[in-house]
Design an enzyme around this catalytic site. Structure first.
Site, mmCIF file in Angstrom:
data_model
loop_
_atom_site.group_PDB
_atom_site.id
_atom_site.type_symbol
_atom_site.label_atom_id
_atom_site.label_comp_id
_atom_site.label_asym_id
_atom_site.label_seq_id
_atom_site.Cartn_x
_atom_site.Cartn_y
_atom_site.Cartn_z
ATOM 1 C CG ASN A 1 51.589 43.802 74.238
ATOM 2 O OD1 ASN A 1 52.663 43.189 74.246
ATOM 3 N ND2 ASN A 1 50.937 44.072 73.122
ATOM 4 C CE1 TYR B 1 54.922 49.726 70.003
ATOM 5 C CE2 TYR B 1 53.398 49.576 71.829
ATOM 6 C CZ TYR B 1 53.731 49.268 70.534
ATOM 7 O OH TYR B 1 52.890 48.522 69.765
ATOM 8 C CD GLU C 1 44.816 54.865 72.357
ATOM 9 O OE1 GLU C 1 44.377 54.003 71.572
ATOM 10 O OE2 GLU C 1 44.387 56.019 72.395
ATOM 11 C CB ILE D 1 51.964 47.898 64.848
ATOM 12 C CG1 ILE D 1 53.208 47.325 64.154
ATOM 13 C CG2 ILE D 1 52.210 48.218 66.306
ATOM 14 C CD1 ILE D 1 54.395 48.279 64.086
#
Length: 140
Positions: free
Chosen positions: A102, A109, A97, A63
């Site tokens: 990042n 998340y 994952e 994504i």
């Protein structure tokens, strides 16, 4: 996502990722029947995602939000939309994952109720060797 989107998707991949997916990777995912989408607002393309569904699980394979569209909540909205799509298809949990480096994605998340359930050592290629992947799960 359609084949005519791949030039734009591939250009974004190269701009956003040190080790980008290739057009072939996206074509293979589409041919395999993985959900593949381009997020847009009017004629503006904002992002793209690929999601694999297996039984009651959804796996977000990739994504990304185009650099010029980042920082405006599009990633959060797109991920929420993916969750809704997965639920419609019978998924009860979603996995993904992410690289520990990042930090923006990791924060998103975590804010969206993903929990770390594991770590894959040396999963991603890196500039100086390999980088781990944090494996995350969220109930849908």
């Amino acid at each position: 996502m359609r084949e005519e989107h791949l030039d734009w998707v591939s250009a974004c991949e190269v701009e956003l990722h040190t080790f980008p997916w290739t057009s072939g990777n996206f074509l293979d995912s589409m041919a395999a029947g993985h959900g593949s989408w381009v997020m847009s607002a009017g004629t503006d393309k904002l992002g793209y995602a690929v999601m694999l569904r297996v039984l009651d699980e959804a796996h977000v394979l990739t994504i990304s939000i185009a650099r010029e569209a980042q920082g405006r909540g599009h990633g959060r909205a797109f991920l929420a939309w993916l969750h809704d799509e997965a639920r419609k298809q019978g998924a009860t949990q979603c996995f993904l994952e992410v690289r520990p480096s990042n930090t923006a994605a990791l924060a998103l998340y975590q804010d969206m109720a993903y929990e770390q359930i594991g770590r894959r050592r040396g999963y991603y290629p890196g500039l100086n060797g390999r980088e781990d992947a944090i494996v995350m799960r969220r109930e849908l």
